[in-house]
Design a protein around this motif. Sequence first.
Motif, PDB file in Angstrom:
ATOM      1  N   ARG A  26     -16.481 -13.028   5.003  1.00  0.00           N
ATOM      2  CA  ARG A  26     -17.637 -13.933   4.953  1.00  0.00           C
ATOM      3  C   ARG A  26     -18.113 -14.228   3.536  1.00  0.00           C
ATOM      4  O   ARG A  26     -19.078 -14.958   3.355  1.00  0.00           O
ATOM      5  N   ARG A  27     -17.461 -13.663   2.524  1.00  0.00           N
ATOM      6  CA  ARG A  27     -17.836 -13.965   1.145  1.00  0.00           C
ATOM      7  C   ARG A  27     -16.621 -13.764   0.252  1.00  0.00           C
ATOM      8  O   ARG A  27     -15.604 -13.197   0.663  1.00  0.00           O
ATOM      9  N   THR A  32     -19.741 -17.970  -0.805  1.00  0.00           N
ATOM     10  CA  THR A  32     -19.067 -18.124   0.486  1.00  0.00           C
ATOM     11  C   THR A  32     -17.685 -18.706   0.261  1.00  0.00           C
ATOM     12  O   THR A  32     -17.453 -19.403  -0.732  1.00  0.00           O
ATOM     13  N   THR A  48     -14.978 -23.549   6.111  1.00  0.00           N
ATOM     14  CA  THR A  48     -15.503 -22.803   7.251  1.00  0.00           C
ATOM     15  C   THR A  48     -14.405 -21.996   7.930  1.00  0.00           C
ATOM     16  O   THR A  48     -14.680 -20.955   8.534  1.00  0.00           O
ATOM     17  N   ILE A  67     -14.043 -18.357   6.812  1.00  0.00           N
ATOM     18  CA  ILE A  67     -14.955 -17.351   7.370  1.00  0.00           C
ATOM     19  C   ILE A  67     -14.392 -16.951   8.726  1.00  0.00           C
ATOM     20  O   ILE A  67     -14.457 -17.715   9.695  1.00  0.00           O
TER      21      ILE A  67
END
Length: 423
Positions: free
Chosen positions: A257-258, A271, A275, A278
């Motif tokens: 997530r990072r 981030t 998307t 993630i």
Amino acid sequence: MAKRRANGEGTITKRKDGRYHAAAYVYRPDGTRTRKFVYGQTREEVADKLTEMQEMTRQGIPAASSTMAFGDYLTYWLAAIAPDRLKPSTLNSYEGLTRLYIRPALGKKRLNRLSPTDVRRFLTDFKSACLCCLRGADKERPKEKQTCCAAGRCCERRPSARTVQYIHAVLRSALQQAMREELIARNVARIVETPTVNRTEVRPLDAGEVKALLKVARPHRLYALWLLLISTGLRRGEALAVTWSDVDLSAGTLRVRRNVQRIRRELIFGTPKTTRSIRTVSLPRRCVQALAEHRETQEQERKIAGPKWKPAPGQPSGLIFTTSTGRVIDPRGLNRMLIILCRNAKVRRVRVHDLRHTCASLLLAQGVDARTIMETLGHSTITMTLDTYAHVMGTTLRAAADRMDDALGLDGGESDPEGESAA
């Protein structure tokens, strides 16, 4: 006596060369008014252009394009617009490309005078120019490092196709924003064809090289990191930003997530770029065991370090992989570590990112489908996965052909009876 036209209604006049021109007051992008002229071969043509200008003015739409220098607009765009829309690493890259290459070549051009020909000629010249001499145009560089061609010893280095593509992307993004702000009527960079990039063939480590590398890395304090990179295909910035709260050893899962990246002189956590990046990754049992051992080792290091254990400012608490004093590891340092490991393992030298490719190739060799590999690696589209690893999918394609034989119930020496009867 003819009635005088009111101020702002515009005028149409015949020129000495036989053409017509019209003038009217219109709005600039900054809200002020200016007098703008249009030209045409006939009075009707000029009247239509005048009517269009006046209609835009009535609607409050700027009809006068910006005359600011393109270099000044790039400075404004990078300072006020781009930081809110780009990742820090992308912004840093765009700033460097603009300062070194774009502004010296196109910076003095007027924004409203920039043409597709200007962009096309710039990209053509950029592709064939000496890289050091291109950078030599940067006024911030010392005079003794300005050029190499001038000294008669050209370095023969040329920009890569990918760099040319990035340059085109910067131009396209900046001019698109200028269109949104109605500073220009069209994005001339979009008219110019995007430079093509020939993908270089990925050369991952094979299974034997991986075993040799992991055997040498076993005593290393970051053995769990090397095993994780090979087993899950995490990017180095993603792996170095994982915390213990992101890992569930009992379930064998890890959440991405990072990431962490070096921007100039700072290590910045952010981030992932897309998307899709993630994601939650399933961990092999060997990774779970290595992480459990690494946790115990880290606790021992924390006790030994005592008050010297000081995480860096802005660093998330509970990072899994740190220095011996608890600070985040510089991603560039992993490359130096891997060079030493490859040398000691007597395998060819590879980058840390090549371990990601190695993970994908090992999964393909085991018959894992491309969709699962896409989800594991965090690719934005399955097309990226297929394009990147098309040349290492031979095993999967052969297995698919063998399965088709099984489905049809045919072996190598069996012929089709219906085919024989038809013949």
